[in-house]
Design a protein around this motif. Structure first.
Motif, PDB file in Angstrom:
ATOM      1  N   LEU A 134       0.879  -1.165   0.000  1.00 58.49           N
ATOM      2  CA  LEU A 134       0.000   0.000   0.000  1.00 58.49           C
ATOM      3  C   LEU A 134       0.918   1.217   0.000  1.00 58.49           C
ATOM      4  O   LEU A 134       1.821   1.320   0.834  1.00 58.49           O
ATOM      5  N   LEU A 135       0.693   2.143  -0.930  1.00 61.31           N
ATOM      6  CA  LEU A 135       1.618   3.249  -1.151  1.00 61.31           C
ATOM      7  C   LEU A 135       1.018   4.590  -0.755  1.00 61.31           C
ATOM      8  O   LEU A 135      -0.170   4.829  -0.964  1.00 61.31           O
ATOM      9  N   GLU A 136       1.854   5.464  -0.231  1.00 59.16           N
ATOM     10  CA  GLU A 136       1.511   6.862   0.013  1.00 59.16           C
ATOM     11  C   GLU A 136       2.683   7.701  -0.477  1.00 59.16           C
ATOM     12  O   GLU A 136       3.824   7.441  -0.106  1.00 59.16           O
ATOM     13  N   LEU A 137       2.397   8.705  -1.282  1.00 60.83           N
ATOM     14  CA  LEU A 137       3.425   9.612  -1.784  1.00 60.83           C
ATOM     15  C   LEU A 137       3.059  11.018  -1.363  1.00 60.83           C
ATOM     16  O   LEU A 137       1.918  11.452  -1.577  1.00 60.83           O
ATOM     17  N   GLU A 138       4.007  11.732  -0.752  1.00 64.71           N
ATOM     18  CA  GLU A 138       3.737  13.095  -0.299  1.00 64.71           C
ATOM     19  C   GLU A 138       5.037  13.892  -0.281  1.00 64.71           C
ATOM     20  O   GLU A 138       6.119  13.318  -0.205  1.00 64.71           O
TER      21      GLU A 138
END
Length: 167
Positions: A134-138
């Motif tokens: 599961l990916l989060e990019l910020e």
């Protein structure tokens, strides 16, 4: 006729009376241990405040990504992780943070700092590919956020805001 009396320790019922509660005790202990080690199964690992039965999460970064029309493509060739802007206006001077969440075990979560390149952002990293991520990019300031799922065995994934556009 006199019958020979057996020792109580040779009777199976005595062992069952003692063994079933003992095994139950160890089984419950094992379940508590496994539950304490497991991570969440949420799609996004947001900090959620709970009041009664109401759960409140900050959706501001996702809404900001929607307003700016941000989408990104992430690729991995086995040693180098690259992120390319797919749509929207990205601030190319900012470095990005990619959070990879294991779908079950929180101990295996990772965070990768991505440095700006000519075409996007990149970092050298070794990743296990036997399960989904599961990916989060910020950005480092957390002003917007993109999410996505990276299926096991694939070399690329699309990152987009997790909220749907209201009609």
């Amino acid at each position: 006729m006199k019958t020979e009396q057996r020792s109580p320790w040779r009777e199976p019922m005595v062992w069952l009376v003692a063994a079933i509660p003992a095994l139950s005790f160890f089984a419950v202990g094992g379940l508590f241990w496994a539950a304490s080690r497991a991570g969440g199964v949420d799609r996004v690992a947001d900090r959620v405040e709970r009041t009664g039965q109401i759960q409140v999460a900050n959706t501001g970064p996702v809404e900001q990504a929607m307003q700016r029309g941000l989408k990104a493509l992430i690729k991995w060739d086995g040693k180098r992780l690259e992120v390319y802007p797919a749509s929207g206006t990205f601030d190319r001077s900012q470095n990005l943070i990619l959070k990879l969440h294991h779908p079950v075990t929180a101990d295996e979560d990772r965070s990768v700092s991505l440095i700006g390149t000519v075409h996007g952002w990149a970092a050298e990293v070794a990743l296990p590919t036997g399960h989904d991520w599961l990916l989060e990019l910020e950005p480092q300031d957390g002003s917007w956020r993109l999410e996505g799922r990276w299926p096991a065995g694939q070399q690329a994934a699309l990152l987009a805001p997790s909220l749907a556009v209201a009609q």
